[in-house]
Enzyme design. Structure first.
Site, PDB file in Angstrom:
ATOM      1  N   VAL A 264       0.805  -1.221   0.000  1.00 47.09           N
ATOM      2  CA  VAL A 264       0.000   0.000   0.000  1.00 47.09           C
ATOM      3  C   VAL A 264       0.838   1.272   0.000  1.00 47.09           C
ATOM      4  CG1 VAL A 264      -2.030  -1.064   1.058  1.00 47.09           C
ATOM      5  CG2 VAL A 264      -0.250  -0.060   2.527  1.00 47.09           C
TER       6      VAL A 264
ATOM      7  N   ASN B 152      -6.815  -0.860   7.228  1.00 47.08           N
ATOM      8  CA  ASN B 152      -6.259  -1.560   8.382  1.00 47.08           C
ATOM      9  C   ASN B 152      -4.745  -1.713   8.324  1.00 47.08           C
ATOM     10  OD1 ASN B 152      -6.341  -3.566  10.737  1.00 47.08           O
ATOM     11  ND2 ASN B 152      -5.507  -4.832   9.080  1.00 47.08           N
TER      12      ASN B 152
ATOM     13  N   SER C 223      -5.241   3.620  16.764  1.00 49.34           N
ATOM     14  CA  SER C 223      -4.664   3.029  17.971  1.00 49.34           C
ATOM     15  C   SER C 223      -4.906   3.952  19.150  1.00 49.34           C
ATOM     16  CB  SER C 223      -3.153   2.836  17.779  1.00 49.34           C
ATOM     17  OG  SER C 223      -2.514   2.527  19.004  1.00 49.34           O
TER      18      SER C 223
ATOM     19  N   TYR D 113       5.173   6.177  15.520  1.00 46.37           N
ATOM     20  CA  TYR D 113       3.901   5.461  15.555  1.00 46.37           C
ATOM     21  C   TYR D 113       2.814   6.327  16.184  1.00 46.37           C
ATOM     22  CZ  TYR D 113       0.556   1.667  16.319  1.00 46.37           C
ATOM     23  OH  TYR D 113      -0.564   0.888  16.309  1.00 46.37           O
TER      24      TYR D 113
ATOM     25  N   ALA E 272       2.667   9.588  16.417  1.00 50.61           N
ATOM     26  CA  ALA E 272       2.340  10.708  15.531  1.00 50.61           C
ATOM     27  C   ALA E 272       1.483  10.248  14.360  1.00 50.61           C
ATOM     28  CB  ALA E 272       3.621  11.365  15.030  1.00 50.61           C
TER      29      ALA E 272
END
Length: 259
Positions: free
Chosen positions: A66, A92, A145, A159, A161
């Site tokens: 992706v 996802n 998250s 992660y 950010a």
């Protein structure tokens, strides 16, 4: 069948080879949807496809990265060619951070790597899929998250950010696309029993230690299974949630409220 209104709907699930994505793909298939699953691991995708076929129908399997724009264009095109429409986009696919510290020599490289998957790729596929979702009056679910809601030093600056930015992206496009009949929501899981730590290179001992630490960090003292998150995703993507858009829904066993 069709208890949640997915019969003959078309769903595209990125990161569908394992964990939350695989659970969502299976649940959507069981509810009668036609599903396209995207991932980089052909063996894992084949296993998910086999499970889906046993539940209802064989999904469209799309092997792709992706973060590569041509791959994403192909993913959307192939979904439309096969099924003729798109009703639900589940963003996802995501990666964890291998480097947590801003003091690391390769901090910027790590930031670029994480943001490429966790944010830029989602912007890209949403841009390409949105016209089809407008036609179907469909919806988007972005998997974020708890690290987007509250910064955890252990998950790393990149992660954290990426997920905080994803939450704002979700709310922004929810506001934009609402007038066109498209709903957009986010799901913010806490620790979930997936392959993410293996994919980051953790060995068995390291993984066991990390799961123990994360379990202790939850208010309920437990780690979620992917199927629990899939239940929430399906509700938000279903007709039962037709009045819900622009939200971030936490499923973290109380991690974010633990002092």
């Amino acid at each position: 069948m069709n208890k949640m209104g997915f019969l003959n709907k078309v769903a595209l699930v990125t990161g569908g080879s394992s964990g939350i994505g695989a659970a969502v793909a299976a649940r959507l298939t069981a509810e009668g949807a036609n599903v396209a699953i995207v991932g980089r691991n052909s063996a894992k995708l084949a296993a998910v496809a086999q499970k889906c076929e046993q539940l209802h129908a064989k999904p469209l399997v799309l092997i792709g990265d992706v973060t590569k724009e041509d791959n994403v264009q192909n993913i959307v095109n192939e979904t439309i060619i096969r099924f003729g429409k798109l009703d639900v986009l589940i963003n996802n696919a995501g990666v964890g951070a291998n480097v947590g510290s801003i003091l690391a020599k390769n901090a910027l490289e790590e930031y670029d790597r994480v943001l490429a998957t966790n944010l830029r790729a989602i912007v890209n596929i949403t841009n390409l899929a949105a016209p089809h979702l407008i036609q179907s009056k469909g919806n988007i679910i972005n998997i974020s998250s708890v690290s987007g809601l509250r910064p955890y030093v252990t998950t790393g600056f990149a992660y954290n950010a990426s997920k905080a930015a994803l939450d704002h992206f979700t709310k922004t496009i929810a506001g934009e696309l609402a007038a066109k009949g498209v709903r957009v929501n986010g799901v913010n899981p806490g620790p979930v029993n997936t392959d993410i730590m293996k994919n980051m290179g953790a060995n068995a001992a390291e993984e066991e230690k990390l799961w123990h630490i994360m379990k202790k960090g939850t208010a309920l003292g437990r780690i979620s299974d992917p199927e629990e998150v899939a239940d929430l995703v399906l509700f938000l993507a279903s007709d039962k949630a037709k009045g819900i858009t622009g939200g971030s829904y936490t499923i973290d066993n109380g991690t974010s409220i633990r002092s």
